[in-house]
Design a protein around this motif. Sequence first.
Motif, PDB file in Angstrom:
ATOM      1  N   ARG A 171       0.835  -1.187   0.000  1.00 15.55           N
ATOM      2  CA  ARG A 171       0.000   0.000   0.000  1.00 15.55           C
ATOM      3  C   ARG A 171       0.879   1.250   0.000  1.00 15.55           C
ATOM      4  NH1 ARG A 171      -5.309  -1.377   1.606  1.00 15.55           N
ATOM      5  NH2 ARG A 171      -5.502  -3.634   1.386  1.00 15.55           N
ATOM      6  N   VAL A 172       0.271   2.374  -0.289  1.00 20.14           N
ATOM      7  CA  VAL A 172       0.990   3.640  -0.219  1.00 20.14           C
ATOM      8  C   VAL A 172       1.594   3.818   1.171  1.00 20.14           C
ATOM      9  CG1 VAL A 172       0.738   6.155  -0.284  1.00 20.14           C
ATOM     10  CG2 VAL A 172      -0.381   4.729  -2.023  1.00 20.14           C
ATOM     11  N   ASP A 173       0.866   3.411   2.202  1.00 22.38           N
ATOM     12  CA  ASP A 173       1.315   3.492   3.593  1.00 22.38           C
ATOM     13  C   ASP A 173       1.103   2.118   4.222  1.00 22.38           C
ATOM     14  OD1 ASP A 173       1.510   3.910   6.386  1.00 22.38           O
ATOM     15  OD2 ASP A 173       0.854   5.985   6.204  1.00 22.38           O
ATOM     16  N   ALA A 174       2.169   1.502   4.705  1.00 26.60           N
ATOM     17  CA  ALA A 174       2.092   0.140   5.228  1.00 26.60           C
ATOM     18  C   ALA A 174       1.160   0.012   6.427  1.00 26.60           C
ATOM     19  CB  ALA A 174       3.488  -0.346   5.619  1.00 26.60           C
ATOM     20  N   ARG A 175       0.905   1.110   7.116  1.00 26.72           N
ATOM     21  CA  ARG A 175      -0.018   1.059   8.250  1.00 26.72           C
ATOM     22  C   ARG A 175      -1.440   0.741   7.807  1.00 26.72           C
ATOM     23  NH1 ARG A 175       1.275   6.870  10.825  1.00 26.72           N
ATOM     24  NH2 ARG A 175       1.142   7.350   8.582  1.00 26.72           N
ATOM     25  N   TYR A 176      -1.700   0.849   6.514  1.00 28.76           N
ATOM     26  CA  TYR A 176      -3.042   0.658   5.965  1.00 28.76           C
ATOM     27  C   TYR A 176      -3.201  -0.692   5.264  1.00 28.76           C
ATOM     28  CZ  TYR A 176      -3.995   5.590   6.933  1.00 28.76           C
ATOM     29  OH  TYR A 176      -4.183   6.790   7.563  1.00 28.76           O
ATOM     30  N   ASN A 177      -2.288  -1.628   5.535  1.00 26.10           N
ATOM     31  CA  ASN A 177      -2.312  -2.914   4.830  1.00 26.10           C
ATOM     32  C   ASN A 177      -3.613  -3.686   5.030  1.00 26.10           C
ATOM     33  OD1 ASN A 177       0.195  -2.549   3.704  1.00 26.10           O
ATOM     34  ND2 ASN A 177       1.301  -3.762   5.226  1.00 26.10           N
ATOM     35  N   ASP A 178      -4.265  -3.510   6.189  1.00 27.78           N
ATOM     36  CA  ASP A 178      -5.481  -4.278   6.472  1.00 27.78           C
ATOM     37  C   ASP A 178      -6.760  -3.578   6.036  1.00 27.78           C
ATOM     38  OD1 ASP A 178      -4.043  -6.356   7.597  1.00 27.78           O
ATOM     39  OD2 ASP A 178      -4.131  -5.514   9.622  1.00 27.78           O
ATOM     40  N   VAL A 179      -6.624  -2.386   5.506  1.00 22.53           N
ATOM     41  CA  VAL A 179      -7.809  -1.617   5.115  1.00 22.53           C
ATOM     42  C   VAL A 179      -8.411  -2.172   3.826  1.00 22.53           C
ATOM     43  CG1 VAL A 179      -8.615   0.645   4.330  1.00 22.53           C
ATOM     44  CG2 VAL A 179      -7.036   0.478   6.275  1.00 22.53           C
ATOM     45  N   ILE A 180      -9.734  -2.266   3.792  1.00 24.88           N
ATOM     46  CA  ILE A 180     -10.435  -2.673   2.567  1.00 24.88           C
ATOM     47  C   ILE A 180     -10.635  -1.411   1.736  1.00 24.88           C
ATOM     48  CG2 ILE A 180     -12.511  -3.743   1.628  1.00 24.88           C
ATOM     49  CD1 ILE A 180     -12.828  -5.219   4.282  1.00 24.88           C
ATOM     50  N   TYR A 181      -9.729  -1.166   0.827  1.00 28.18           N
ATOM     51  CA  TYR A 181      -9.691   0.099   0.086  1.00 28.18           C
ATOM     52  C   TYR A 181     -10.849   0.203  -0.903  1.00 28.18           C
ATOM     53  CZ  TYR A 181      -7.915   3.728  -3.092  1.00 28.18           C
ATOM     54  OH  TYR A 181      -7.767   4.863  -3.859  1.00 28.18           O
TER      55      TYR A 181
END
Length: 315
Positions: free
Chosen positions: A184-194
Amino acid sequence: MTTSLNPYDPDIESVARAFADRAAAAPDEALSQWRADTSSLSPVQRATGARLAASQLSWRAKAALVGSSSGTALLADWDSDRMRAPYVPQLPLLTNRQTYAYCAGIVLQRGTPAAINALKQGRMILVGLRRETSTLANRGRGVYDDHIVVLNGGDGLRTARVFPACTEPGAQYSQRAAPKGTGRVDARYNDVIYKHAEGFDMNGDGIKEVGRLRAGTYFFGEKPKGHLKARAFQATRTQTAERDTDGDGRFNAIDPNRIDPTTVGTTMYIHRGGTQASGNTWSAGCQTIPNDVYPRFLASMGQMSSFHYVLVDGY
């Protein structure tokens, strides 16, 4: 003489009004009566009574109260309460009277003069009670952990209808959650369902930041043609947003350049969201109410097409 209070449904508004009426002429008596009347109240009820009483004090009453140390201390505590995030209990409270009094106290303490005047006239007011939640919660789909309350004082009704709501965006609308390479653009958001990116780049780092409506009072009207195939409501003047510029999922003072006074325009609506069972609030900064209770919300509004909306940050 101590006011007789129903322990199940105390008339907090009458207690507050009696204190405000008595304080100017007999401050010591008023203080003694206040202590007696509020000693058995819960912390939420006492805080409600304080907000209601403080809003009704005349300048003569305030001048009389500061003549004693206990009066000065009480007024100082009430003033400091304005600077603190209010505790938001699970609503509705045990009775409609208590729920109405709690929300009315919030409006009287934190609303604009126009909103306060509307409340006193018995016009419909909406109150948004926000409990801060990370945009990353629930895999970025948002959480219905806030309240929107429809207050109606018309014809002496004084009703408070409470609805679950989401007043913050989910990270599913953050550019930080967008795919990039194998991540992802930001690894902190890996679990987000974009879903897709919305927002505005406030700090010039090339990434759009999601935003939420800043606490305050806004005037809403009917949105022409609605939104998402249902009635919806839109602010009549430019709204102020807060943006999560550091991407940690929160909106606070450590976010540089977080206050956005112009780019939102009037696009943070009040509209229907996904059902509670779906686990998706559909909020990219709008105030959303679950689709399965949205018809009841609209019914509580009746034909009213404009209203003040007082949004507060609580805990």
